[in-house]
Design a protein around this motif. Structure first.
Motif, PDB file in Angstrom:
ATOM      1  N   ARG A  17       0.855  -1.190   0.000  1.00  0.00           N
ATOM      2  CA  ARG A  17       0.000   0.000   0.000  1.00  0.00           C
ATOM      3  C   ARG A  17       0.894   1.244   0.000  1.00  0.00           C
ATOM      4  O   ARG A  17       1.175   1.817   1.052  1.00  0.00           O
ATOM      5  CB  ARG A  17      -0.915  -0.014   1.227  1.00  0.00           C
ATOM      6  CG  ARG A  17      -1.922   1.103   1.222  1.00  0.00           C
ATOM      7  CD  ARG A  17      -2.820   0.995   2.431  1.00  0.00           C
ATOM      8  NE  ARG A  17      -3.869   1.982   2.344  1.00  0.00           N
ATOM      9  CZ  ARG A  17      -4.270   2.724   3.357  1.00  0.00           C
ATOM     10  NH1 ARG A  17      -3.722   2.583   4.544  1.00  0.00           N
ATOM     11  NH2 ARG A  17      -5.229   3.591   3.186  1.00  0.00           N
ATOM     12  N   THR A  54      -5.452   1.488  -8.657  1.00  0.00           N
ATOM     13  CA  THR A  54      -5.772   2.719  -7.922  1.00  0.00           C
ATOM     14  C   THR A  54      -6.968   2.493  -7.014  1.00  0.00           C
ATOM     15  O   THR A  54      -6.960   2.903  -5.842  1.00  0.00           O
ATOM     16  CB  THR A  54      -6.048   3.876  -8.895  1.00  0.00           C
ATOM     17  OG1 THR A  54      -4.861   4.120  -9.663  1.00  0.00           O
ATOM     18  CG2 THR A  54      -6.449   5.136  -8.160  1.00  0.00           C
ATOM     19  N   ASN A  55      -8.014   1.835  -7.519  1.00  0.00           N
ATOM     20  CA  ASN A  55      -9.184   1.557  -6.685  1.00  0.00           C
ATOM     21  C   ASN A  55      -8.821   0.667  -5.507  1.00  0.00           C
ATOM     22  O   ASN A  55      -9.286   0.901  -4.380  1.00  0.00           O
ATOM     23  CB  ASN A  55     -10.293   0.912  -7.518  1.00  0.00           C
ATOM     24  CG  ASN A  55     -11.037   1.910  -8.357  1.00  0.00           C
ATOM     25  OD1 ASN A  55     -10.860   3.114  -8.224  1.00  0.00           O
ATOM     26  ND2 ASN A  55     -11.884   1.417  -9.236  1.00  0.00           N
ATOM     27  N   LEU A  58      -6.871   2.848  -2.989  1.00  0.00           N
ATOM     28  CA  LEU A  58      -7.677   3.867  -2.305  1.00  0.00           C
ATOM     29  C   LEU A  58      -8.827   3.294  -1.487  1.00  0.00           C
ATOM     30  O   LEU A  58      -9.192   3.861  -0.460  1.00  0.00           O
ATOM     31  CB  LEU A  58      -8.241   4.858  -3.324  1.00  0.00           C
ATOM     32  CG  LEU A  58      -7.224   5.711  -4.074  1.00  0.00           C
ATOM     33  CD1 LEU A  58      -7.931   6.584  -5.093  1.00  0.00           C
ATOM     34  CD2 LEU A  58      -6.420   6.552  -3.105  1.00  0.00           C
ATOM     35  N   HIS A  59      -9.417   2.197  -1.950  1.00  0.00           N
ATOM     36  CA  HIS A  59     -10.652   1.724  -1.323  1.00  0.00           C
ATOM     37  C   HIS A  59     -10.593   0.302  -0.769  1.00  0.00           C
ATOM     38  O   HIS A  59     -11.483  -0.085  -0.015  1.00  0.00           O
ATOM     39  CB  HIS A  59     -11.803   1.779  -2.335  1.00  0.00           C
ATOM     40  CG  HIS A  59     -11.966   3.104  -2.987  1.00  0.00           C
ATOM     41  ND1 HIS A  59     -12.346   4.237  -2.299  1.00  0.00           N
ATOM     42  CD2 HIS A  59     -11.780   3.486  -4.274  1.00  0.00           C
ATOM     43  CE1 HIS A  59     -12.399   5.259  -3.142  1.00  0.00           C
ATOM     44  NE2 HIS A  59     -12.057   4.837  -4.339  1.00  0.00           N
ATOM     45  N   GLY A  60      -9.592  -0.484  -1.146  1.00  0.00           N
ATOM     46  CA  GLY A  60      -9.641  -1.895  -0.778  1.00  0.00           C
ATOM     47  C   GLY A  60      -8.493  -2.427   0.040  1.00  0.00           C
ATOM     48  O   GLY A  60      -8.538  -3.567   0.473  1.00  0.00           O
ATOM     49  N   ASP A  86      -7.610  -7.723  -3.325  1.00  0.00           N
ATOM     50  CA  ASP A  86      -7.302  -6.937  -2.129  1.00  0.00           C
ATOM     51  C   ASP A  86      -7.945  -7.590  -0.922  1.00  0.00           C
ATOM     52  O   ASP A  86      -8.747  -8.514  -1.063  1.00  0.00           O
ATOM     53  CB  ASP A  86      -7.730  -5.470  -2.284  1.00  0.00           C
ATOM     54  CG  ASP A  86      -9.238  -5.272  -2.334  1.00  0.00           C
ATOM     55  OD1 ASP A  86      -9.946  -5.757  -1.425  1.00  0.00           O
ATOM     56  OD2 ASP A  86      -9.711  -4.618  -3.279  1.00  0.00           O
ATOM     57  N   GLY A  88      -9.521  -5.795   1.561  1.00  0.00           N
ATOM     58  CA  GLY A  88     -10.462  -4.881   2.193  1.00  0.00           C
ATOM     59  C   GLY A  88     -11.907  -5.308   2.014  1.00  0.00           C
ATOM     60  O   GLY A  88     -12.233  -6.096   1.139  1.00  0.00           O
ATOM     61  N   GLY A  90     -16.007  -3.999   1.602  1.00  0.00           N
ATOM     62  CA  GLY A  90     -16.648  -2.974   0.791  1.00  0.00           C
ATOM     63  C   GLY A  90     -17.193  -3.542  -0.496  1.00  0.00           C
ATOM     64  O   GLY A  90     -16.861  -4.636  -0.922  1.00  0.00           O
ATOM     65  N   VAL A  92     -17.994  -2.977  -4.583  1.00  0.00           N
ATOM     66  CA  VAL A  92     -17.493  -2.298  -5.772  1.00  0.00           C
ATOM     67  C   VAL A  92     -18.695  -1.769  -6.549  1.00  0.00           C
ATOM     68  O   VAL A  92     -19.601  -2.519  -6.881  1.00  0.00           O
ATOM     69  CB  VAL A  92     -16.673  -3.266  -6.654  1.00  0.00           C
ATOM     70  CG1 VAL A  92     -16.237  -2.588  -7.930  1.00  0.00           C
ATOM     71  CG2 VAL A  92     -15.485  -3.787  -5.881  1.00  0.00           C
ATOM     72  N   SER A 103     -13.090  12.279  -9.097  1.00  0.00           N
ATOM     73  CA  SER A 103     -12.932  10.831  -9.038  1.00  0.00           C
ATOM     74  C   SER A 103     -14.227  10.168  -9.500  1.00  0.00           C
ATOM     75  O   SER A 103     -15.199  10.836  -9.810  1.00  0.00           O
ATOM     76  CB  SER A 103     -12.590  10.392  -7.608  1.00  0.00           C
ATOM     77  OG  SER A 103     -13.662  10.698  -6.748  1.00  0.00           O
TER      78      SER A 103
END
Length: 148
Positions: A17, A54-55, A58-60, A86, A88, A90, A92, A103
Motif C-alpha cells: 500500500r 488505484t481503486n 484507495l478503497h480496498g 485486495d 479490504g 466494501g 465495488v 474521481s
C-alpha cells in the motif's frame, strides 16, 4: 513489490500500500505483455490495470497490507484476464461520475475498455477482474521468428 511469479500463462506480483505501487503495477503489466508479445489492446490493458490498482489502493487495501495483481495469458484464442485482489471489505460500484467530480471514473472506464469485467469474493476481501478478447495472440510455444 515483494514477490513475483511468472509461468507461461500467468504473471503475478504483490504490491504494498504505497503511492508508487500503481506506477509499478503499470510497468509490471507492460513488461509482461511485451514478454508475451501481446501488442493488440496493450494500452487498454495497462490503463485498466492502473484504474483497478488505484481503486484497490484507495478503497480496498487496509493499512499495512497490499494488493495482488494477476495477469492470465490466453491460450491461443482465449481472453487475457486481469485480476486485482485486495483484502479490504466494501462493495465495488460502477457509477456514472459527475462531470465536475475529481474521481469516480475508474470502473466506468474499465467497463468501456474491457470486453467484460466483474467482482469476485475472497476471504478476506475481493477481487476485481476484467478480460480482453483478441483474435491475434501468439502461441507461448512459438518464437517471435515463427509468428505468422
Amino acid at each position: 513489490m515483494n514477490d513475483e511469479l511468472e509461468l507461461p500463462y500467468l504473471c503475478e506480483a504483490f504490491f504494498r500500500r504505497e503511492r508508487t505501487s500503481v506506477r509499478a503495477a503499470r510497468r509490471f503489466t507492460a513488461e509482461a505483455l511485451t514478454r508475451w508479445a501481446i501488442k493488440e489492446r496493450a494500452d487498454d490493458v495497462v490503463l485498466c490495470v492502473s484504474e483497478l490498482a488505484t481503486n484497490a489502493l484507495l478503497h480496498g487495501v487496509p493499512p499495512g497490507r497490499g494488493y495482488r495483481l494477476r495477469l492470465l495469458r490466453p491460450a491461443e484464442d482465449g481472453p487475457l484476464r486481469v485480476e486485482v485482489h485486495d483484502s479490504g471489505d466494501g462493495t465495488v460500484l460502477a457509477r456514472q461520475a459527475d462531470a465536475a467530480a475529481e474521481s469516480g471514473r475508474g470502473l466506468p472506464l474499465v467497463a468501456a475498455l474491457a470486453d467484460t469485467w466483474g467482482v469476485g469474493e475472497r476471504n478476506p476481501g475481493k477481487l476485481v477482474w476484467c478480460e480482453f478478447r483478441s483474435k491475434v495472440l501468439p502461441s507461448p510455444t512459438r518464437t517471435r521468428e515463427e509468428q505468422p
